[in-house]
Scaffold this motif. Structure first.
Motif, PDB file in Angstrom:
ATOM      1  N   ALA A  52       0.809  -1.217   0.000  1.00 22.55           N
ATOM      2  CA  ALA A  52       0.000   0.000   0.000  1.00 22.55           C
ATOM      3  C   ALA A  52       0.844   1.268   0.000  1.00 22.55           C
ATOM      4  O   ALA A  52       0.316   2.352  -0.248  1.00 22.55           O
ATOM      5  N   LEU A  53       2.145   1.128   0.275  1.00 20.09           N
ATOM      6  CA  LEU A  53       3.028   2.296   0.319  1.00 20.09           C
ATOM      7  C   LEU A  53       4.048   2.286  -0.813  1.00 20.09           C
ATOM      8  O   LEU A  53       4.977   3.091  -0.804  1.00 20.09           O
ATOM      9  N   VAL A  54       3.886   1.416  -1.777  1.00 21.17           N
ATOM     10  CA  VAL A  54       4.856   1.271  -2.869  1.00 21.17           C
ATOM     11  C   VAL A  54       4.157   1.566  -4.189  1.00 21.17           C
ATOM     12  O   VAL A  54       3.029   1.126  -4.426  1.00 21.17           O
ATOM     13  N   GLY A  55       4.842   2.318  -5.031  1.00 23.18           N
ATOM     14  CA  GLY A  55       4.315   2.591  -6.364  1.00 23.18           C
ATOM     15  C   GLY A  55       3.664   3.948  -6.478  1.00 23.18           C
ATOM     16  O   GLY A  55       3.218   4.541  -5.487  1.00 23.18           O
ATOM     17  N   VAL A  56       3.609   4.414  -7.720  1.00 22.28           N
ATOM     18  CA  VAL A  56       3.039   5.733  -7.986  1.00 22.28           C
ATOM     19  C   VAL A  56       1.554   5.759  -7.666  1.00 22.28           C
ATOM     20  O   VAL A  56       1.026   6.767  -7.178  1.00 22.28           O
ATOM     21  N   THR A  57       0.866   4.670  -7.912  1.00 18.15           N
ATOM     22  CA  THR A  57      -0.574   4.637  -7.677  1.00 18.15           C
ATOM     23  C   THR A  57      -0.927   4.741  -6.200  1.00 18.15           C
ATOM     24  O   THR A  57      -2.071   5.064  -5.859  1.00 18.15           O
ATOM     25  N   ASN A  58       0.026   4.452  -5.325  1.00 13.74           N
ATOM     26  CA  ASN A  58      -0.224   4.505  -3.882  1.00 13.74           C
ATOM     27  C   ASN A  58       0.317   5.780  -3.241  1.00 13.74           C
ATOM     28  O   ASN A  58       0.462   5.837  -2.019  1.00 13.74           O
ATOM     29  N   THR A  59       0.611   6.784  -4.052  1.00  8.02           N
ATOM     30  CA  THR A  59       1.076   8.052  -3.503  1.00  8.02           C
ATOM     31  C   THR A  59       0.040   8.674  -2.576  1.00  8.02           C
ATOM     32  O   THR A  59       0.392   9.361  -1.611  1.00  8.02           O
ATOM     33  N   VAL A  60      -1.232   8.406  -2.850  1.00 14.51           N
ATOM     34  CA  VAL A  60      -2.287   8.954  -2.006  1.00 14.51           C
ATOM     35  C   VAL A  60      -2.183   8.425  -0.583  1.00 14.51           C
ATOM     36  O   VAL A  60      -2.470   9.147   0.392  1.00 14.51           O
ATOM     37  N   ASN A  61      -1.736   7.186  -0.403  1.00 11.34           N
ATOM     38  CA  ASN A  61      -1.573   6.639   0.940  1.00 11.34           C
ATOM     39  C   ASN A  61      -0.435   7.334   1.685  1.00 11.34           C
ATOM     40  O   ASN A  61      -0.525   7.557   2.906  1.00 11.34           O
ATOM     41  N   LEU A  62       0.623   7.667   0.982  1.00 12.44           N
ATOM     42  CA  LEU A  62       1.712   8.425   1.599  1.00 12.44           C
ATOM     43  C   LEU A  62       1.251   9.833   1.969  1.00 12.44           C
ATOM     44  O   LEU A  62       1.678  10.378   2.996  1.00 12.44           O
ATOM     45  N   TYR A  63       0.381  10.408   1.149  1.00 17.61           N
ATOM     46  CA  TYR A  63      -0.181  11.717   1.473  1.00 17.61           C
ATOM     47  C   TYR A  63      -0.973  11.649   2.769  1.00 17.61           C
ATOM     48  O   TYR A  63      -0.843  12.521   3.638  1.00 17.61           O
ATOM     49  N   TRP A  64      -1.809  10.644   2.902  1.00 16.53           N
ATOM     50  CA  TRP A  64      -2.601  10.505   4.126  1.00 16.53           C
ATOM     51  C   TRP A  64      -1.712  10.217   5.331  1.00 16.53           C
ATOM     52  O   TRP A  64      -2.007  10.651   6.441  1.00 16.53           O
ATOM     53  N   LEU A  65      -0.623   9.481   5.109  1.00 13.48           N
ATOM     54  CA  LEU A  65       0.319   9.229   6.195  1.00 13.48           C
ATOM     55  C   LEU A  65       0.975  10.530   6.653  1.00 13.48           C
ATOM     56  O   LEU A  65       1.133  10.778   7.862  1.00 13.48           O
ATOM     57  N   ALA A  66       1.357  11.385   5.710  1.00 15.06           N
ATOM     58  CA  ALA A  66       1.936  12.692   6.062  1.00 15.06           C
ATOM     59  C   ALA A  66       0.916  13.563   6.782  1.00 15.06           C
ATOM     60  O   ALA A  66       1.252  14.276   7.744  1.00 15.06           O
ATOM     61  N   LEU A  67      -0.334  13.516   6.342  1.00 14.06           N
ATOM     62  CA  LEU A  67      -1.384  14.294   7.010  1.00 14.06           C
ATOM     63  C   LEU A  67      -1.592  13.797   8.443  1.00 14.06           C
ATOM     64  O   LEU A  67      -1.777  14.601   9.368  1.00 14.06           O
ATOM     65  N   ALA A  68      -1.555  12.467   8.629  1.00 19.29           N
ATOM     66  CA  ALA A  68      -1.691  11.911   9.979  1.00 19.29           C
ATOM     67  C   ALA A  68      -0.536  12.354  10.872  1.00 19.29           C
ATOM     68  O   ALA A  68      -0.738  12.663  12.058  1.00 19.29           O
ATOM     69  N   TYR A  69       0.673  12.400  10.325  1.00 18.93           N
ATOM     70  CA  TYR A  69       1.820  12.871  11.105  1.00 18.93           C
ATOM     71  C   TYR A  69       1.630  14.323  11.533  1.00 18.93           C
ATOM     72  O   TYR A  69       1.879  14.672  12.696  1.00 18.93           O
ATOM     73  N   LEU A  70       1.171  15.166  10.621  1.00 17.81           N
ATOM     74  CA  LEU A  70       0.941  16.572  10.960  1.00 17.81           C
ATOM     75  C   LEU A  70      -0.105  16.703  12.061  1.00 17.81           C
ATOM     76  O   LEU A  70       0.071  17.491  13.008  1.00 17.81           O
ATOM     77  N   VAL A  71      -1.180  15.944  11.972  1.00 24.66           N
ATOM     78  CA  VAL A  71      -2.242  16.017  12.982  1.00 24.66           C
ATOM     79  C   VAL A  71      -1.707  15.588  14.343  1.00 24.66           C
ATOM     80  O   VAL A  71      -1.995  16.220  15.369  1.00 24.66           O
ATOM     81  N   VAL A  72      -0.922  14.530  14.378  1.00 28.43           N
ATOM     82  CA  VAL A  72      -0.369  14.046  15.644  1.00 28.43           C
ATOM     83  C   VAL A  72       0.557  15.084  16.268  1.00 28.43           C
ATOM     84  O   VAL A  72       0.494  15.360  17.480  1.00 28.43           O
ATOM     85  N   VAL A  73       1.430  15.676  15.464  1.00 25.22           N
ATOM     86  CA  VAL A  73       2.370  16.676  15.990  1.00 25.22           C
ATOM     87  C   VAL A  73       1.616  17.887  16.532  1.00 25.22           C
ATOM     88  O   VAL A  73       1.903  18.374  17.630  1.00 25.22           O
ATOM     89  N   VAL A  74       0.644  18.380  15.769  1.00 25.02           N
ATOM     90  CA  VAL A  74      -0.122  19.541  16.226  1.00 25.02           C
ATOM     91  C   VAL A  74      -0.866  19.214  17.513  1.00 25.02           C
ATOM     92  O   VAL A  74      -0.919  20.028  18.450  1.00 25.02           O
ATOM     93  N   PHE A  75      -1.439  18.011  17.601  1.00 23.19           N
ATOM     94  CA  PHE A  75      -2.154  17.611  18.813  1.00 23.19           C
ATOM     95  C   PHE A  75      -1.210  17.558  20.013  1.00 23.19           C
ATOM     96  O   PHE A  75      -1.526  18.073  21.091  1.00 23.19           O
TER      97      PHE A  75
END
Length: 374
Positions: A187-210
């Motif tokens: 789910a984290l490999v390949g161009v088609t799964n870039t959206v999953n990496l985006y959501w992972l980065a968004l989750a990291y931002l939310v955790v840090v801000v919290f």
């Protein structure tokens, strides 16, 4: 004698409190929900096919755009974590990139060299980065002021030298270390799964801000604010400034290491450039640009800085810039020149960062609406 009476001047209308003004009341009632609205927009953004020419090269759901946004979100979180040191505690560290690099290289080495699964490598890298921050912080915090900044810079330079010289044959030296994606979840490999990496980065931002907001609103956060304003007063109250500063330093280092884990997955490798002090200076610029010590300023500054850092390269090579006279096209083709100019103008016109823009605009609007004196 004839009594001369001064003409009666009508009293100015009484100011209406914000909570009684229906227009301002509705606005202030909606403000607490703005972060939630921004989060919802960020969550559904990968489903949008909207194309914004000049802002992004492709549609919002294209892999290139999502990867750029993911990098911006990671650095928004890194800037918020660094603000825990600089803006909220008053500690100027020039070595914060070391803990980010520990997360990047630690994850890459444990997956590529040791063959560990992602969850084990990520857990060990974050734990190692946090322990490293605690050990080095215990030494660096024995100093204050510029001496503290120089000690943190020295530690970061040692890390940069070890990475550049390929210590133990683990880091790849100046060529970097590509990430072995065969051991990653599909789910984290390949161009088609870039959206999953985006959501992972968004989750990291939310955790840090919290985490940063919870710490800032806690009794520990109030002590950190006191250390920023007057460390001696905190000591007089019977509290140990060294212990509280070490907690902030360690927590910020752990958050940076977690950001390194997400970053190495997005870019699929480690580059020795991330160990340089330039990355720490970039974090400092992000915080100052957004507004140190504010709720959302560092996040906005980090996202905007990384967006400009990537997009100005395309802007410098565009036909519009090349068509300008030489005395304009040459400096505008240099991304750092344009970025530095933007930073100088922002600091000059908005000393409190972009977070101070809304109060300044509100004050200007209030002054324009004020009735003229007779």
């Amino acid at each position: 004698m004839t009594e001369v009476k001064s003409p009666e001047v009508p009293a100015p209308p009484a100011a209406v409190p914000d909570e009684l003004d229906p227009r301002r009341g509705r606005w202030h009632g909606l403000r607490p929900f703005l972060p939630l609205v921004a989060l919802v927009v960020a969550l559904i953004l990968p489903y949008s096919t909207l194309h914004l020419p000049g802002i992004f090269e492709g549609a919002l759901n294209s892999p290139g755009t999502l990867q750029l946004l993911a990098v911006c979100l990671v650095f928004g979180g890194l800037a918020a974590g660094y603000d825990l040191l600089f803006g909220r505690t008053g500690m100027l560290s020039f070595g914060h990139a070391l803990y980010f690099a520990a997360g990047v290289y630690g994850t890459d080495i444990l997956i590529t060299k040791a063959g560990l699964p992602l969850w084990q490598a990520a857990l060990l890298a974050i734990t190692g980065g946090t322990i490293l921050a605690a050990l080095l912080g215990a030494v660096a915090l024995r100093t204050v002021g510029i001496a503290f900044a120089m000690v943190t810079l020295a530690f970061a330079q040692v890390g940069a030298i070890l990475v550049a010289r390929d210590f133990g044959g683990l880091t790849g030296g100046e060529e970097g270390l590509p990430l072995d994606v065969s051991g990653l979840p599909q789910a984290l490999v390949g161009v088609t799964n870039t959206v999953n990496l985006y959501w992972l980065a968004l989750a990291y931002l939310v955790v840090v801000v919290f985490v940063v907001h919870r710490v800032s609103g806690s009794p520990t956060g109030r002590v950190l604010a006191g250390l920023r304003d007057d460390e001696r007063r905190v000591g007089v109250l019977g509290l140990d400034p060294y212990r509280f500063k070490l907690v902030a330093f360690t927590l910020a280092g752990g958050l940076a290491a977690a950001g390194g884990v997400v970053y190495v997955l997005i870019v699929s490798g480690a580059n020795p450039h991330i160990t340089s002090s330039e990355w720490t200076l970039a974090l400092l610029v992000m915080v100052v640009l957004g507004g140190p010590g504010t709720r959302w300023g560092p996040v906005i500054g980090g996202i905007l800085y990384m967006y400009l850092d990537h997009r100005l390269v395309a802007f410098g090579t565009s036909d519009a810039v090349e068509a300008l006279p030489g005395f304009l096209s040459r400096p505008l083709s240099q991304p750092l020149f344009v970025l530095g100019t933007v930073f100088i103008l922002a600091v000059y016109f908005f000393p409190g960062g972009l977070a101070s823009l809304a109060p300044r605009v509100a004050l200007l609007r209030h002054s324009l609406r004020r009735p003229p004196r007779p």
